[in-house]
Write a protein that holds these residues in place. Sequence first.
Motif, PDB file in Angstrom:
ATOM      1  N   MET A  58       0.852  -1.190   0.000  1.00 44.07           N
ATOM      2  CA  MET A  58       0.000   0.000   0.000  1.00 44.07           C
ATOM      3  C   MET A  58       0.886   1.239   0.000  1.00 44.07           C
ATOM      4  SD  MET A  58      -3.288   0.819   0.037  1.00 44.07           S
ATOM      5  CE  MET A  58      -4.121  -0.646   0.576  1.00 44.07           C
ATOM      6  N   ILE A  59       0.535   2.196  -0.825  1.00 43.45           N
ATOM      7  CA  ILE A  59       1.267   3.450  -0.938  1.00 43.45           C
ATOM      8  C   ILE A  59       0.383   4.553  -0.343  1.00 43.45           C
ATOM      9  CG2 ILE A  59       2.274   5.124  -2.541  1.00 43.45           C
ATOM     10  CD1 ILE A  59       2.459   2.683  -4.540  1.00 43.45           C
ATOM     11  N   ALA A  60       0.920   5.300   0.612  1.00 43.63           N
ATOM     12  CA  ALA A  60       0.162   6.375   1.252  1.00 43.63           C
ATOM     13  C   ALA A  60       0.732   7.732   0.845  1.00 43.63           C
ATOM     14  CB  ALA A  60       0.207   6.228   2.763  1.00 43.63           C
ATOM     15  N   ILE A  61      -0.106   8.550   0.237  1.00 44.46           N
ATOM     16  CA  ILE A  61       0.271   9.927  -0.111  1.00 44.46           C
ATOM     17  C   ILE A  61      -0.854  10.819   0.398  1.00 44.46           C
ATOM     18  CG2 ILE A  61       0.841  11.555  -1.948  1.00 44.46           C
ATOM     19  CD1 ILE A  61       1.635   9.131  -3.695  1.00 44.46           C
ATOM     20  N   ASP A  62      -0.524  11.628   1.387  1.00 43.87           N
ATOM     21  CA  ASP A  62      -1.525  12.478   2.032  1.00 43.87           C
ATOM     22  C   ASP A  62      -2.691  11.611   2.522  1.00 43.87           C
ATOM     23  OD1 ASP A  62       0.044  14.736   1.454  1.00 43.87           O
ATOM     24  OD2 ASP A  62      -0.873  14.960  -0.510  1.00 43.87           O
ATOM     25  N   HIS A  63      -3.903  11.901   2.091  1.00 43.66           N
ATOM     26  CA  HIS A  63      -5.092  11.162   2.542  1.00 43.66           C
ATOM     27  C   HIS A  63      -5.485  10.045   1.570  1.00 43.66           C
ATOM     28  CE1 HIS A  63      -6.653  13.974  -0.393  1.00 43.66           C
ATOM     29  NE2 HIS A  63      -7.745  13.227  -0.478  1.00 43.66           N
ATOM     30  N   VAL A  64      -4.559   9.688   0.672  1.00 42.32           N
ATOM     31  CA  VAL A  64      -4.856   8.708  -0.379  1.00 42.32           C
ATOM     32  C   VAL A  64      -4.026   7.442  -0.176  1.00 42.32           C
ATOM     33  CG1 VAL A  64      -4.932   8.320  -2.872  1.00 42.32           C
ATOM     34  CG2 VAL A  64      -5.323  10.619  -1.956  1.00 42.32           C
ATOM     35  N   LEU A  65      -4.698   6.295  -0.154  1.00 46.91           N
ATOM     36  CA  LEU A  65      -4.028   4.995  -0.038  1.00 46.91           C
ATOM     37  C   LEU A  65      -4.181   4.277  -1.373  1.00 46.91           C
ATOM     38  CD1 LEU A  65      -5.405   3.899   3.457  1.00 46.91           C
ATOM     39  CD2 LEU A  65      -3.221   5.013   2.955  1.00 46.91           C
ATOM     40  N   LEU A  66      -3.055   4.032  -2.040  1.00 42.52           N
ATOM     41  CA  LEU A  66      -3.065   3.408  -3.359  1.00 42.52           C
ATOM     42  C   LEU A  66      -2.550   1.978  -3.274  1.00 42.52           C
ATOM     43  CD1 LEU A  66      -1.568   6.537  -3.729  1.00 42.52           C
ATOM     44  CD2 LEU A  66      -2.391   6.020  -5.998  1.00 42.52           C
ATOM     45  N   SER A  67      -3.185   1.078  -4.009  1.00 43.02           N
ATOM     46  CA  SER A  67      -2.696  -0.297  -4.053  1.00 43.02           C
ATOM     47  C   SER A  67      -1.377  -0.337  -4.812  1.00 43.02           C
ATOM     48  CB  SER A  67      -3.726  -1.225  -4.711  1.00 43.02           C
ATOM     49  OG  SER A  67      -3.884  -0.906  -6.072  1.00 43.02           O
ATOM     50  N   ASP A  68      -0.480  -1.232  -4.409  1.00 40.73           N
ATOM     51  CA  ASP A  68       0.829  -1.370  -5.052  1.00 40.73           C
ATOM     52  C   ASP A  68       0.699  -1.691  -6.540  1.00 40.73           C
ATOM     53  OD1 ASP A  68       2.030  -0.879  -2.619  1.00 40.73           O
ATOM     54  OD2 ASP A  68       2.510  -2.976  -2.213  1.00 40.73           O
ATOM     55  N   GLU A  69      -0.397  -2.352  -6.927  1.00 40.77           N
ATOM     56  CA  GLU A  69      -0.583  -2.743  -8.325  1.00 40.77           C
ATOM     57  C   GLU A  69      -0.571  -1.540  -9.274  1.00 40.77           C
ATOM     58  OE1 GLU A  69      -2.162  -5.953  -5.799  1.00 40.77           O
ATOM     59  OE2 GLU A  69      -2.602  -3.807  -5.869  1.00 40.77           O
ATOM     60  N   ILE A  70      -0.880  -0.365  -8.769  1.00 37.48           N
ATOM     61  CA  ILE A  70      -0.911   0.827  -9.615  1.00 37.48           C
ATOM     62  C   ILE A  70       0.473   1.154 -10.164  1.00 37.48           C
ATOM     63  CG2 ILE A  70      -1.319   3.340  -9.553  1.00 37.48           C
ATOM     64  CD1 ILE A  70      -3.754   2.637  -7.715  1.00 37.48           C
ATOM     65  N   VAL A  71       1.519   0.779  -9.441  1.00 39.84           N
ATOM     66  CA  VAL A  71       2.879   0.959  -9.957  1.00 39.84           C
ATOM     67  C   VAL A  71       3.490  -0.355 -10.432  1.00 39.84           C
ATOM     68  CG1 VAL A  71       3.302   3.049  -8.611  1.00 39.84           C
ATOM     69  CG2 VAL A  71       3.996   0.854  -7.686  1.00 39.84           C
ATOM     70  N   GLU A  72       3.008  -1.476  -9.931  1.00 38.41           N
ATOM     71  CA  GLU A  72       3.583  -2.778 -10.280  1.00 38.41           C
ATOM     72  C   GLU A  72       3.036  -3.370 -11.573  1.00 38.41           C
ATOM     73  OE1 GLU A  72       4.335  -4.321  -5.691  1.00 38.41           O
ATOM     74  OE2 GLU A  72       2.576  -5.006  -6.811  1.00 38.41           O
ATOM     75  N   GLU A  73       1.761  -3.114 -11.862  1.00 46.16           N
ATOM     76  CA  GLU A  73       1.118  -3.718 -13.037  1.00 46.16           C
ATOM     77  C   GLU A  73       1.190  -2.778 -14.240  1.00 46.16           C
ATOM     78  OE1 GLU A  73      -0.010  -6.809 -13.125  1.00 46.16           O
ATOM     79  OE2 GLU A  73       0.423  -7.119 -11.001  1.00 46.16           O
ATOM     80  N   ASN A  74       1.081  -3.364 -15.422  1.00 50.54           N
ATOM     81  CA  ASN A  74       1.113  -2.607 -16.675  1.00 50.54           C
ATOM     82  C   ASN A  74      -0.259  -2.625 -17.330  1.00 50.54           C
ATOM     83  OD1 ASN A  74       3.955  -2.070 -16.546  1.00 50.54           O
ATOM     84  ND2 ASN A  74       4.327  -4.172 -17.194  1.00 50.54           N
TER      85      ASN A  74
END
Length: 194
Positions: free
Chosen positions: A1-17
């Motif tokens: 999980m990637i946390a930027i400010d109040h946003v939690l993004l799944s790792d797949e957003i950077v890992e998947e194509n």
Amino acid sequence: MIAIDHVLLSDEIVEENFLCDLNKCKGGCCVDGDCGAPITHEESMIIAQLYPKIKPHLEPAYLDEIERQGTHTTDPEHGLVTPTVNGGICVYGYTDELGIVKCGIEKAWKEGHINFRKPISCHLFPIRIVSNPGYELVNYEPRQSLCKPACKQGNKLKVPVYKFLKDALIRKYGEEFYDTLSAVADKMKADKKY
């Protein structure tokens, strides 16, 4: 999980194509789904206001649905959504000469008739956002069979999801957010986490 400010993004957003292959999917994300595209209250007001300028870009048969349902409707699970034709294609969709379903709202925007591109949920697809009090969950959710060509093309050309959706992510969260996400992705790659 990637946390930027109040946003939690799944790792797949950077890992998947991912890279849309419209010649294969034919714009099926505008057709296939439980309901129309989720929209915010603000977007519902914008679409209603701009409808007279969007209308010339829409299929005549779909205009009847808008007259019947309104420029937006409510889904019990997803809240405000764009109307659909018999639970299928979005009323704002149209089919081009190649048989690809595209967005009439975006067509009006591209031609300079309006300054609203399309609902952010459409622009961000295949990312889905779940808003909670104090934070948002941002997940990568491609359609299993429909998006298979996009996943294949993304892998072939090595286009990470976050790069494919750069404009949409900047539109939603801003340049600084995107730059931070890009830096996190570079660090994850350097650390060989994927």
